[in-house]
Design a protein around this motif. Sequence first.
Motif, PDB file in Angstrom:
ATOM      1  N   ALA A  98     134.189  20.377  98.371  1.00  0.00           N
ATOM      2  CA  ALA A  98     134.408  21.637  97.665  1.00  0.00           C
ATOM      3  C   ALA A  98     135.513  21.474  96.623  1.00  0.00           C
ATOM      4  O   ALA A  98     135.388  21.969  95.487  1.00  0.00           O
ATOM      5  N   GLU A  99     136.581  20.774  96.982  1.00  0.00           N
ATOM      6  CA  GLU A  99     137.668  20.518  96.027  1.00  0.00           C
ATOM      7  C   GLU A  99     137.148  19.702  94.845  1.00  0.00           C
ATOM      8  O   GLU A  99     137.484  19.984  93.698  1.00  0.00           O
ATOM      9  N   TYR A 100     136.339  18.700  95.132  1.00  0.00           N
ATOM     10  CA  TYR A 100     135.792  17.858  94.075  1.00  0.00           C
ATOM     11  C   TYR A 100     134.896  18.676  93.139  1.00  0.00           C
ATOM     12  O   TYR A 100     135.011  18.571  91.917  1.00  0.00           O
ATOM     13  N   ARG A 101     134.029  19.490  93.714  1.00  0.00           N
ATOM     14  CA  ARG A 101     133.149  20.329  92.886  1.00  0.00           C
ATOM     15  C   ARG A 101     133.956  21.282  92.020  1.00  0.00           C
ATOM     16  O   ARG A 101     133.642  21.498  90.856  1.00  0.00           O
ATOM     17  N   ARG A 102     135.010  21.877  92.617  1.00  0.00           N
ATOM     18  CA  ARG A 102     135.854  22.800  91.854  1.00  0.00           C
ATOM     19  C   ARG A 102     136.544  22.060  90.711  1.00  0.00           C
ATOM     20  O   ARG A 102     136.579  22.534  89.582  1.00  0.00           O
ATOM     21  N   SER A 103     137.034  20.857  91.000  1.00  0.00           N
ATOM     22  CA  SER A 103     137.700  20.055  89.977  1.00  0.00           C
ATOM     23  C   SER A 103     136.732  19.697  88.843  1.00  0.00           C
ATOM     24  O   SER A 103     137.084  19.779  87.672  1.00  0.00           O
ATOM     25  N   ILE A 104     135.524  19.320  89.221  1.00  0.00           N
ATOM     26  CA  ILE A 104     134.514  18.970  88.213  1.00  0.00           C
ATOM     27  C   ILE A 104     134.172  20.190  87.355  1.00  0.00           C
ATOM     28  O   ILE A 104     134.086  20.096  86.134  1.00  0.00           O
ATOM     29  N   SER A 105     133.986  21.333  87.994  1.00  0.00           N
ATOM     30  CA  SER A 105     133.631  22.529  87.228  1.00  0.00           C
ATOM     31  C   SER A 105     134.760  22.951  86.294  1.00  0.00           C
ATOM     32  O   SER A 105     134.512  23.400  85.173  1.00  0.00           O
ATOM     33  N   GLU A 106     136.008  22.769  86.729  1.00  0.00           N
ATOM     34  CA  GLU A 106     137.136  23.105  85.860  1.00  0.00           C
ATOM     35  C   GLU A 106     137.218  22.163  84.673  1.00  0.00           C
ATOM     36  O   GLU A 106     137.450  22.591  83.548  1.00  0.00           O
TER      37      GLU A 106
END
Length: 110
Positions: free
Chosen positions: A55-63
Amino acid sequence: MDPMRGQGGIQMLLTAEHEAQQIVTAARNLKMTRLKEAKDEAEGEVAKYKSHLEAEYRRSISESTGSSDSTVKRLEAETEEKIQNLKTKASNVSPEVVQMLLKYITTVRI
């Protein structure tokens, strides 16, 4: 010595051995149960941590993807500024380089 008393002692030892074996078996079973519970709990924690990291990785990618346009514009501006600085420095040094080259070309060593 009374043979009946000896038989009773042997029977008592066999009974005690049987009880001891039951206690050891019960302890082994309890240990195995506890190990299985600990393993299941650890696997659950690993899965929870893994999903948290994903989830952290996905959030980082989306940001980072969302701001890619502004990043591209910023990099283009920085690149253009650096190119202009290099052109300015080159134009400032160019007359000196031309004079130096002319001096070495026109000087004859004997």
